[in-house]
Design an enzyme around this catalytic site. Structure first.
Site, short mmCIF file in Angstrom:
data_model
loop_
_atom_site.label_atom_id
_atom_site.label_comp_id
_atom_site.label_asym_id
_atom_site.label_seq_id
_atom_site.Cartn_x
_atom_site.Cartn_y
_atom_site.Cartn_z
N SER A 24 19.38 13.22 -27.70
CA SER A 24 18.19 13.60 -28.47
C SER A 24 18.56 14.44 -29.69
O SER A 24 17.89 14.36 -30.73
CB SER A 24 17.17 14.32 -27.59
OG SER A 24 17.60 15.60 -27.23
N ASN A 25 19.61 15.23 -29.61
CA ASN A 25 20.03 16.00 -30.79
C ASN A 25 20.64 15.09 -31.85
O ASN A 25 20.44 15.31 -33.05
CB ASN A 25 20.99 17.11 -30.39
CG ASN A 25 20.25 18.33 -29.89
OD1 ASN A 25 19.63 19.05 -30.67
ND2 ASN A 25 20.29 18.55 -28.58
N ARG A 75 43.62 15.26 -21.19
CA ARG A 75 42.65 15.72 -22.20
C ARG A 75 43.22 15.54 -23.60
O ARG A 75 42.54 15.09 -24.52
CB ARG A 75 42.33 17.20 -21.93
CG ARG A 75 41.20 17.73 -22.78
CD ARG A 75 40.83 19.15 -22.39
NE ARG A 75 40.42 19.26 -21.01
CZ ARG A 75 39.21 18.93 -20.54
NH1 ARG A 75 38.30 18.48 -21.38
NH2 ARG A 75 38.91 19.06 -19.27
N MET A 100 30.05 16.23 -23.20
CA MET A 100 30.37 17.01 -22.01
C MET A 100 31.87 17.10 -21.77
O MET A 100 32.35 16.87 -20.66
CB MET A 100 29.67 16.39 -20.79
CG MET A 100 28.16 16.32 -20.94
SD MET A 100 27.42 17.94 -21.22
CE MET A 100 27.53 18.62 -19.59
N ARG A 101 32.60 17.41 -22.83
CA ARG A 101 34.04 17.57 -22.73
C ARG A 101 34.44 18.85 -23.46
O ARG A 101 33.91 19.13 -24.54
CB ARG A 101 34.77 16.41 -23.42
CG ARG A 101 34.38 15.05 -22.95
CD ARG A 101 35.23 14.55 -21.83
NE ARG A 101 36.65 14.56 -22.14
CZ ARG A 101 37.61 14.57 -21.21
NH1 ARG A 101 37.28 14.59 -19.93
NH2 ARG A 101 38.88 14.55 -21.54
N ASN A 117 28.66 22.62 -32.92
CA ASN A 117 28.07 22.36 -31.60
C ASN A 117 26.71 23.02 -31.54
O ASN A 117 26.45 24.00 -32.24
CB ASN A 117 28.97 22.95 -30.51
CG ASN A 117 28.44 22.64 -29.11
OD1 ASN A 117 27.96 21.52 -28.85
ND2 ASN A 117 28.51 23.61 -28.22
N HIS A 119 24.23 24.72 -28.61
CA HIS A 119 24.26 25.20 -27.23
C HIS A 119 22.89 25.79 -26.88
O HIS A 119 22.33 26.55 -27.69
CB HIS A 119 25.35 26.25 -27.06
CG HIS A 119 25.49 26.74 -25.66
ND1 HIS A 119 26.09 25.98 -24.67
CD2 HIS A 119 25.06 27.87 -25.06
CE1 HIS A 119 26.04 26.64 -23.52
NE2 HIS A 119 25.42 27.79 -23.73
N ASP A 155 32.20 27.71 -26.19
CA ASP A 155 30.94 28.12 -26.85
C ASP A 155 31.10 29.47 -27.54
O ASP A 155 30.20 30.32 -27.52
CB ASP A 155 29.80 28.20 -25.82
CG ASP A 155 29.55 26.85 -25.15
OD1 ASP A 155 29.66 25.82 -25.84
OD2 ASP A 155 29.25 26.84 -23.94
N GLU A 184 15.96 23.16 -30.57
CA GLU A 184 17.25 22.55 -30.89
C GLU A 184 17.09 21.47 -31.96
O GLU A 184 17.88 21.38 -32.91
CB GLU A 184 17.88 21.93 -29.64
CG GLU A 184 18.34 22.94 -28.61
CD GLU A 184 19.04 22.26 -27.44
OE1 GLU A 184 19.83 21.34 -27.67
OE2 GLU A 184 18.79 22.66 -26.29
C1 GRF Z 1 21.42 19.98 -25.33
O1 GRF Z 1 20.68 20.87 -24.56
C2 GRF Z 1 22.48 20.70 -26.10
O2 GRF Z 1 22.12 21.99 -26.44
C3 GRF Z 1 23.63 20.75 -25.12
O3 GRF Z 1 23.57 19.52 -24.45
C4 GRF Z 1 22.24 19.03 -24.47
C5 GRF Z 1 22.30 17.65 -25.06
O4 GRF Z 1 21.06 17.02 -25.05
N1 GRF Z 1 24.88 20.96 -25.80
P1 GRF Z 1 20.86 15.68 -25.87
O5 GRF Z 1 21.85 14.68 -25.32
O6 GRF Z 1 21.12 16.00 -27.31
O7 GRF Z 1 19.44 15.27 -25.63
#
Ligand code: GRF
Length: 221
Positions: A24-25, A75, A100-101, A117, A119, A155, A184
């Site tokens: 979604s971001n 990695r 998620m890495r 990033n 967060h 982070d 966000e």
């Molecule tokens: C978001 O909450 C972002 O802050 C975090 O991971 C989530 C990703 O959500 N890093 P999306 O995949 O962008 O919907």
């Protein structure tokens, strides 16, 4: 250390998006570009999960995509592989959007001060996974989101922008996550636009925007 922005660079900055989930971001960044609110182009969307909904959303929008599984790789090798793909696509900036890495130095050092990033907490509070639930469980009255540059820590890089939300009228960590997510989607494109169009520098661990013409506040006599 001081580093300034690329203000004045002629070409439209090329973003590489890294995601592992719903994206979604990423979609918020894409929409901001489409609406002319973010002066950039998404040149590649990469995921370590071939079935990430965000990757499919990118394909549907006609954006170049790449799935690169990390399974069975170190990695560093996986990061080198992704960095190679980003370089081949002439990426200027890397936007992590639910990737998620944890990035190894191989990755971070390949794009110094050019990896961003988002967060879902007011850093430095609640780094790592499930930040919204951590904040809820802690009982904070203000939670929020942070856009930051990526450094070698978790982070922990220089803060670009933050948005705060109140929690006292909510009743769960899930409700809090939903409220933060709205922020966000507003914060990430706005922060990227500032990074790409305003002069800034890194001073210690502070990121300072230096908007031309901004008046300095005179100290009181
Ligand atoms: C978001 O909450 C972002 O802050 C975090 O991971 C989530 C990703 O959500 N890093 P999306 O995949 O962008 O919907």
């Amino acid at each position: 250390m001081t580093q300034t922005s690329l203000l004045g660079a002629a070409a439209t900055p090329r973003l590489g998006i890294l995601l592992s989930g719903r994206g979604s971001n990423f979609l918020a960044l894409h929409e901001a570009i489409e609406r002319g609110k973010l002066s950039a182009r998404i040149a590649l969307v990469v995921s370590n999960k071939s079935d990430a909904p965000g990757l499919e959303a990118a394909r549907r929008r006609g954006l170049p995509t790449l799935a690169r599984s990390h399974r069975g790789m170190s990695r560093e090798d996986h990061d080198a592989d992704v960095v190679g793909a980003l370089r081949a696509a002439n990426i200027d900036w890397v936007c992590l959007a639910g990737y998620m890495r944890i990035l190894s130095p191989v990755f971070v050092d390949a794009f110094p001060h050019r990896i961003v990033n988002i967060h879902p907490s007011l850093l430095p509070a609640f780094p790592g996974l499930h930040a919204q639930q951590q904040a809820w469980d802690h009982g904070v009255l203000l939670a929020g989101a942070t856009v930051h540059l990526v450094d070698h820590g978790l982070d922990s890089g220089p803060i670009v922008a933050q948005a705060a939300v109140p929690t006292s009228d909510l009743s769960s960590g899930d409700e809090l996550a939903a409220r933060i997510l709205v922020e966000e989607h507003r914060l990430y494109p706005a922060a990227m636009q500032r990074l790409l169009t305003e002069p800034w520098r890194i001073d210690g661990r502070r990121l300072e925007f230096e908007t031309p013409g901004a008046r300095k506040v005179e100290p009181r006599g």
